[in-house]
Design a protein around this motif. Structure first.
Motif, PDB file in Angstrom:
ATOM      1  N   TYR A 221       0.966  -1.153  -0.054  1.00 51.07           N
ATOM      2  CA  TYR A 221      -0.114   0.176  -0.029  1.00 51.07           C
ATOM      3  C   TYR A 221       0.899   1.158   0.175  1.00 51.07           C
ATOM      4  O   TYR A 221       0.492   2.242   0.050  1.00 51.07           O
ATOM      5  CB  TYR A 221      -0.800   0.010   1.244  1.00 51.07           C
ATOM      6  CG  TYR A 221      -1.764  -1.173   1.158  1.00 51.07           C
ATOM      7  CD1 TYR A 221      -2.996  -1.292   0.566  1.00 51.07           C
ATOM      8  CD2 TYR A 221      -1.319  -2.491   2.052  1.00 51.07           C
ATOM      9  CE1 TYR A 221      -3.731  -2.326   0.363  1.00 51.07           C
ATOM     10  CE2 TYR A 221      -2.378  -3.412   2.029  1.00 51.07           C
ATOM     11  CZ  TYR A 221      -3.210  -3.461   1.284  1.00 51.07           C
ATOM     12  OH  TYR A 221      -4.348  -4.692   1.002  1.00 51.07           O
ATOM     13  N   ASP A 222       2.276   1.117  -0.336  1.00 54.23           N
ATOM     14  CA  ASP A 222       3.083   2.359  -0.135  1.00 54.23           C
ATOM     15  C   ASP A 222       3.844   2.478  -1.481  1.00 54.23           C
ATOM     16  O   ASP A 222       4.584   3.458  -1.524  1.00 54.23           O
ATOM     17  CB  ASP A 222       4.057   1.888   0.900  1.00 54.23           C
ATOM     18  CG  ASP A 222       3.433   1.833   2.248  1.00 54.23           C
ATOM     19  OD1 ASP A 222       2.785   2.855   2.364  1.00 54.23           O
ATOM     20  OD2 ASP A 222       4.011   0.962   3.094  1.00 54.23           O
ATOM     21  N   HIS A 223       3.453   1.631  -2.455  1.00 53.67           N
ATOM     22  CA  HIS A 223       4.193   1.995  -3.703  1.00 53.67           C
ATOM     23  C   HIS A 223       3.153   1.911  -5.040  1.00 53.67           C
ATOM     24  O   HIS A 223       2.119   1.186  -4.635  1.00 53.67           O
ATOM     25  CB  HIS A 223       5.233   0.823  -4.206  1.00 53.67           C
ATOM     26  CG  HIS A 223       6.381   0.924  -3.084  1.00 53.67           C
ATOM     27  ND1 HIS A 223       6.315   0.073  -1.862  1.00 53.67           N
ATOM     28  CD2 HIS A 223       7.582   1.373  -3.322  1.00 53.67           C
ATOM     29  CE1 HIS A 223       7.401   0.427  -1.519  1.00 53.67           C
ATOM     30  NE2 HIS A 223       8.094   1.137  -2.186  1.00 53.67           N
TER      31      HIS A 223
ATOM     32  N   ARG B  91      -2.151  -7.688  -3.008  1.00 53.98           N
ATOM     33  CA  ARG B  91      -2.742  -8.878  -2.354  1.00 53.98           C
ATOM     34  C   ARG B  91      -1.469  -9.777  -2.060  1.00 53.98           C
ATOM     35  O   ARG B  91      -0.316  -9.536  -2.591  1.00 53.98           O
ATOM     36  CB  ARG B  91      -3.387  -9.800  -3.329  1.00 53.98           C
ATOM     37  CG  ARG B  91      -4.881  -9.291  -3.976  1.00 53.98           C
ATOM     38  CD  ARG B  91      -5.566 -10.047  -4.828  1.00 53.98           C
ATOM     39  NE  ARG B  91      -6.697  -9.633  -5.172  1.00 53.98           N
ATOM     40  CZ  ARG B  91      -7.278  -8.897  -5.820  1.00 53.98           C
ATOM     41  NH1 ARG B  91      -6.360  -8.008  -6.414  1.00 53.98           N
ATOM     42  NH2 ARG B  91      -8.379  -8.341  -5.908  1.00 53.98           N
ATOM     43  N   PRO B  92      -1.729 -10.662  -0.943  1.00 55.72           N
ATOM     44  CA  PRO B  92      -0.630 -11.512  -0.709  1.00 55.72           C
ATOM     45  C   PRO B  92      -0.246 -12.365  -1.967  1.00 55.72           C
ATOM     46  O   PRO B  92      -0.938 -12.808  -2.806  1.00 55.72           O
ATOM     47  CB  PRO B  92      -1.323 -12.668   0.298  1.00 55.72           C
ATOM     48  CG  PRO B  92      -2.356 -11.884   0.992  1.00 55.72           C
ATOM     49  CD  PRO B  92      -2.783 -10.751  -0.106  1.00 55.72           C
ATOM     50  N   PRO B  93       0.931 -12.670  -2.206  1.00 59.27           N
ATOM     51  CA  PRO B  93       1.242 -13.190  -3.557  1.00 59.27           C
ATOM     52  C   PRO B  93       0.407 -14.457  -3.850  1.00 59.27           C
ATOM     53  O   PRO B  93       0.220 -14.790  -5.082  1.00 59.27           O
ATOM     54  CB  PRO B  93       2.769 -13.758  -3.275  1.00 59.27           C
ATOM     55  CG  PRO B  93       3.151 -12.710  -2.183  1.00 59.27           C
ATOM     56  CD  PRO B  93       2.230 -12.216  -1.454  1.00 59.27           C
TER      57      PRO B  93
ATOM     58  N   PHE C   1      -2.021  -6.090   6.480  1.00 60.58           N
ATOM     59  CA  PHE C   1      -1.027  -6.197   5.516  1.00 60.58           C
ATOM     60  C   PHE C   1       0.250  -7.139   6.041  1.00 60.58           C
ATOM     61  O   PHE C   1       0.608  -6.866   7.262  1.00 60.58           O
ATOM     62  CB  PHE C   1      -0.370  -5.021   4.980  1.00 60.58           C
ATOM     63  CG  PHE C   1       1.074  -5.178   4.311  1.00 60.58           C
ATOM     64  CD1 PHE C   1       1.013  -5.703   3.057  1.00 60.58           C
ATOM     65  CD2 PHE C   1       2.350  -4.586   4.928  1.00 60.58           C
ATOM     66  CE1 PHE C   1       2.214  -5.853   2.048  1.00 60.58           C
ATOM     67  CE2 PHE C   1       3.471  -4.607   4.129  1.00 60.58           C
ATOM     68  CZ  PHE C   1       3.305  -5.400   2.827  1.00 60.58           C
ATOM     69  N   SER C   2       0.725  -8.210   5.816  1.00 60.19           N
ATOM     70  CA  SER C   2       1.320  -9.284   6.352  1.00 60.19           C
ATOM     71  C   SER C   2       2.288  -9.860   5.379  1.00 60.19           C
ATOM     72  O   SER C   2       3.145 -10.857   5.923  1.00 60.19           O
ATOM     73  CB  SER C   2       0.385 -10.330   7.009  1.00 60.19           C
ATOM     74  OG  SER C   2      -0.382 -11.013   6.116  1.00 60.19           O
TER      75      SER C   2
ATOM     76  N   LEU D  18       7.982  -9.873  -0.421  1.00 66.52           N
ATOM     77  CA  LEU D  18       8.206  -8.779  -1.391  1.00 66.52           C
ATOM     78  C   LEU D  18       9.725  -8.407  -1.566  1.00 66.52           C
ATOM     79  O   LEU D  18      10.525  -8.504  -0.804  1.00 66.52           O
ATOM     80  CB  LEU D  18       7.323  -7.479  -1.220  1.00 66.52           C
ATOM     81  CG  LEU D  18       5.926  -7.702  -1.052  1.00 66.52           C
ATOM     82  CD1 LEU D  18       5.099  -6.117  -0.814  1.00 66.52           C
ATOM     83  CD2 LEU D  18       5.166  -8.210  -2.390  1.00 66.52           C
ATOM     84  N   ASP D  19      10.125  -7.992  -2.877  1.00 64.74           N
ATOM     85  CA  ASP D  19      11.562  -7.383  -3.009  1.00 64.74           C
ATOM     86  C   ASP D  19      11.595  -6.071  -3.144  1.00 64.74           C
ATOM     87  O   ASP D  19      11.073  -5.489  -4.052  1.00 64.74           O
ATOM     88  CB  ASP D  19      11.848  -8.293  -4.521  1.00 64.74           C
ATOM     89  CG  ASP D  19      13.329  -7.762  -4.809  1.00 64.74           C
ATOM     90  OD1 ASP D  19      13.860  -7.074  -4.001  1.00 64.74           O
ATOM     91  OD2 ASP D  19      13.832  -8.024  -6.067  1.00 64.74           O
TER      92      ASP D  19
END
Length: 294
Positions: A136-138, A191-193, A244-245, A250-251
């Motif tokens: 939610y930050d990018h 979303r979660p991957p 968010f977990s 994430l990379d």
């Protein structure tokens, strides 16, 4: 003057859609909210989630998603039009189940509808977009992503959802729109991957293409090249974002580009030119509207 909100949905729980938040984000300026809810899987909770909002302005239409209409995403526009046809407002405010409008924009949207209500040239309102990616930050500011789209249309003017429900047309032609100083926050790629992989495969089937089921996490690629979101999120998203977990999946530091369109050299070059030489305005690109300065 009345405003109808409208949308469509199915299987939102298993596909991780913030539908409740989407509806609540524009409900304060809507006189009604019409949603077409398709018959989903046996564990589908979409209808229950909408009912539990508990607002009498919400009107549910139960639908079936005919497999024969899946080709080229037509099922999505068909469901959108079912909801649109049931709207009674002068203006119809459309959000998909992964789109949210910040509360700071609501007054501007309503005021624009009032201001343009008697201007018969204008058939819709054009919104700016932020396409969030991974978390939610990018978000993307890229030539590969559409920067604007129509999300408010006049009612009863032969205007219908078009194609895969991204936009609208009038008797098959582009419609005349005016801009509104408001953004749509698009969370369709947050979303979660594992959920993201399932959602992508589900959407691919709507294009009539057989899709092999792969039980593997979606790879977002490196997020370090994206724009950083520094504003406050919509109030209705506070609880959702609090869940968010998947940050560890994430990379944030890697440099190896993904195979996505926005990571290809051509689009990175175009994006750089637009950002540094054209003030962030997109150069060329497809536009499904005719903008009238008003």
């Amino acid at each position: 003057m009345k405003i109808s909100g409208f949308s469509f949905a199915r299987n939102i729980g298993s596909l991780y859609y913030p539908l409740k938040e989407s509806i609540l984000s524009i409900l304060p300026i809507c006189d009604e909210f019409v949603i077409a809810i398709g018959k989903g899987d046996s564990d589908d909770t979409t209808r229950l989630i909408v009912e539990n909002i508990g607002d009498p302005k919400i009107k549910i239409i139960d639908t079936d998603w005919a497999q024969s209409t899946y080709e080229k995403g037509a099922i999505l526009s068909k469901q959108t039009n079912i909801a649109l046809d049931a709207c009674i407002g002068d203006w119809c405010f459309y959000l998909q189940a992964d789109e949210v409008v910040h509360e700071k924009y609501l007054e501007a949207v309503r005021n624009r509808c009032v201001e343009l209500n008697d201007d018969t040239r204008i058939d819709g309102l054009l919104f700016d977009y932020k396409h969030f990616w991974g978390d939610y930050d990018h978000y993307h500011r890229s030539h590969a992503w559409y920067p604007k789209e129509i999300r408010v249309v006049r009612n009863h003017r032969s205007i219908t959802s078009w194609g895969d429900a991204q936009s609208f047309r009038k008797n098959g032609e582009k419609i005349e729109v005016a801009s509104v100083q408001a953004e749509v926050y698009h969370y369709g790629w947050v979303r979660p991957p594992l959920y993201m992989q399932k959602k992508k495969q589900t959407l691919d089937t709507f294009w009539g293409t057989p899709v092999p089921v792969e039980e593997k996490p979606f790879n977002y690629g490196p997020l370090k090249y994206l724009e950083k979101f520094r504003d406050s999120p919509p109030a209705v998203m506070k609880e959702w974002i609090g869940n968010f977990s998947w940050a560890l999946e994430l990379d944030y530091t890697g440099t190896i580009r993904s195979g996505f369109k926005h990571d290809r050299f051509k689009y990175r070059l175009l994006s750089w030119i637009e950002k540094h030489l054209f003030g962030g305005n997109q150069v060329g690109g497809f536009k499904n509207y005719r903008l009238i300065k008003r």
